[in-house]
Enzyme design. Structure first.
Site, PDB file in Angstrom:
ATOM      1  N   LYS A 170       1.202  -0.971  -0.081  1.00 29.41           N
ATOM      2  CA  LYS A 170      -0.183  -0.192   0.323  1.00 29.41           C
ATOM      3  C   LYS A 170       0.754   1.251   0.146  1.00 29.41           C
ATOM      4  CE  LYS A 170      -1.610   3.283   2.044  1.00 29.41           C
ATOM      5  NZ  LYS A 170      -1.347   4.661   1.966  1.00 29.41           N
ATOM      6  N   GLY A 207      -4.709   1.127   4.113  1.00 30.04           N
ATOM      7  CA  GLY A 207      -3.244   1.577   5.039  1.00 30.04           C
ATOM      8  C   GLY A 207      -4.320   0.222   6.161  1.00 30.04           C
ATOM      9  N   GLU A 245      10.686   1.436  10.277  1.00 31.05           N
ATOM     10  CA  GLU A 245      11.379   3.362  10.086  1.00 31.05           C
ATOM     11  C   GLU A 245      10.365   4.174   9.949  1.00 31.05           C
ATOM     12  OE1 GLU A 245      12.794   5.785   9.015  1.00 31.05           O
ATOM     13  OE2 GLU A 245      12.852   5.486   6.284  1.00 31.05           O
ATOM     14  N   CYS A 279      14.100  11.276   6.082  1.00 27.92           N
ATOM     15  CA  CYS A 279      14.246  11.017   7.709  1.00 27.92           C
ATOM     16  C   CYS A 279      15.156  11.727   8.644  1.00 27.92           C
ATOM     17  CB  CYS A 279      13.200  10.067   8.224  1.00 27.92           C
ATOM     18  SG  CYS A 279      13.889   8.338   7.138  1.00 27.92           S
ATOM     19  N   GLU A 379      10.212  16.906  14.441  1.00 24.52           N
ATOM     20  CA  GLU A 379      10.454  17.068  13.041  1.00 24.52           C
ATOM     21  C   GLU A 379       9.891  17.405  12.485  1.00 24.52           C
ATOM     22  OE1 GLU A 379      11.615  12.954   9.863  1.00 24.52           O
ATOM     23  OE2 GLU A 379       9.995  12.924  10.476  1.00 24.52           O
TER      24      GLU A 379
END
Length: 472
Positions: A170, A207, A245, A279, A379
């Site tokens: 997906k 998902g 991750e 990332c 982030e």
């Protein structure tokens, strides 16, 4: 604009169960360049059933034959590099040169590495009076992000194939076109029907259905830490493994004896690559007090060279971010940095001059950032660099390790051993020393809330294997 139909299931394109579609937008000019089906739980179920049916035959295929399939996949990817790069540029906005050098080239290299590993990995070994077998974990539900869309697909699918697993993918809804291209390439490479299946759709629908499906033996997810926690909880409830991750807030530590100009210039380039949507980007630059203002001036000068432009222009080094939502998110962080007292030395909120259309961000550098500020802790995922000051190495270590993340980082010193000693103290999964090159065979993944598990190389292959011992 092209309307793309169907899901790739059991070796063929099948009509989607529902009628809803997802518009794919070019972030450079905000035009709709295509649509894909919005998959449902019914589509996911069909894909998982196909993957389960294909699993026994693929798992029993000798590793040498799986390696041959991966070699064919590598060749097919390599032959379509230009199309891959153009597709990623159209739906992500990455400058074409970067798409060619990274978005297309890295997946080719990763596929090649797993073709080799499939042929050489010891899937069976003797330990005393036992034979220890490494067997495929089963059906893998792979959920991938938009920032490196093909790389993250190949970094999951290739080791899964090498291990003998089957896959249901997906992809991110912002960049589904390169995922469809990958399905075409898989088909062209001749992988058996059902070994790879693709369902496009929204995360909360397709998902979630994939993560929750009882026919999925493992979930491999790359994306935000918040969503990763939800997937981990879902997997835990079914006692199934989840490779995650997740986010990062990586530190670029410039020790006092480093080549400051090189360290700063490489650091700025690292943060602004892919419009800051990486990332593992070194978004916090740590500089000793004695050289701090010099570093700030160098960073501001370097940032001035990154003029947002048309991704198809060979001179462009910085394209747009992926979506209006992402543009607004990044802009909000820039405004928060100003509100909290950081010194703006490059960029700032608002559209770049001449770029009122498209999701462009002004490349931004903040000085006088303190560790507790929002822009030093969270982030941002855009072209925003925070420069922090430290007094000595102990304080530098404390600042570098002072976030919930631990994905990557960098250390610079004239003494490589000193840099390596400092790197060993960082709570992070990967550290580049004096600009060390990317290695597709080295494990990639994070400490703390940057994730669980590793991708790439033999460590990435191990994520898709489970162990059985036979005693004689």
């Amino acid at each position: 604009m092209k309307a793309h139909d169907g899901m790739y299931i059991d070796g063929d394109w099948r009509p989607a169960a529902g009628q809803d579609t997802i518009a794919v937008v070019n972030p450079a000019d905000e035009s709709v360049i295509g649509t894909v089906p919005a998959g449902t739980a019914e589509d996911v179920d069909a894909a998982v059933r196909a993957a389960r049916a294909a699993l026994p035959g693929w798992a029993a295929t000798p590793p040498a034959e799986r390696a041959a399939h991966l070699k064919a996949l590598h060749a097919a990817l390599d032959a379509r590099r230009d199309e891959i790069a153009e597709t990623v540029t159209a739906e992500l906005g990455s400058p074409l040169k970067f798409s060619q050098a990274v978005h297309a080239a890295v997946p080719v290299a990763v596929a090649a590495s797993y073709a080799e590993l499939a042929a050489t990995h010891p899937f069976e070994e003797k330990v005393g009076n036992s034979t220890v077998l490494s067997e495929p974990v089963g059906v893998v539900g792979a959920i991938t992000p938009w920032n490196y869309p093909l790389h993250q697909i190949v970094a999951k699918a290739a080791p899964a194939f090498a291990a003998g697993c089957t896959v249901v993918l997906k992809p991110a809804e912002d960049t589904p076109l390169v995922a469809r291209l990958f399905a075409e390439i898989v088909h062209e490479a001749g992988l058996p029907a059902g070994v790879f299946n693709l369902v496009t759709g929204l995360g909360p629908v397709a998902g979630q259905a994939l993560a929750e499906h009882p026919g999925v033996d493992m979930v491999s997810f790359t994306g935000s830490t918040g969503v990763g926690k939800q997937i981990a909880a879902t997997a835990a409830a079914a006692v199934k493994p989840a490779a995650l991750e997740l986010g990062g807030k990586s530190a670029n530590v410039i020790l006092p004896d480093a080549d400051l100009a090189r360290a700063v210039n490489v650091g700025v380039a690292n943060v602004f690559a892919n419009s800051g949507q990486t990332c593992s980007a070194w978004t916090r630059m740590l500089v000793d007090a004695a050289r701090y203002e010099e570093a700030v001036a160098l960073a501001a000068a370097a940032a001035a060279k990154y003029v947002p432009g048309d991704p198809l222009d060979p001179a462009s080094r910085l394209g747009p971010v992926v979506s209006a939502k992402q543009r607004d998110r990044v802009t909000g962080y820039i405004e928060r940095g100003v509100e909290e007292g950081a010194r703006l030395v490059a960029g700032g909120p608002g559209a770049p001059e001449g770029r009122e259309t498209g999701y462009y961000i002004r490349p931004t550098v903040f000085a006088d950032v303190t560790p507790e500020m929002t822009i030093a802790q969270e982030e941002i995922f855009g072209p925003v660099l925070s420069i922090l000051k430290y007094g000595d190495e102990e304080e530098a270590v404390t600042i570098a390790n002072g976030t919930v993340y631990g994905l990557a980082g960098a250390v610079w010193s004239a003494d490589a051993e000193r840099a390596a000693a400092f790197a060993r103290r960082l709570e992070t999964g990967q550290v580049d020393i004096n600009g060390g090159r990317f290695n597709p065979l080295a494990p990639f993944g994070g400490y703390k809330q940057s994730g669980v598990g590793r991708e790439l190389g033999s460590h990435g292959l191990a994520e898709y294997l489970q162990t059985k011992s036979l005693q004689f």
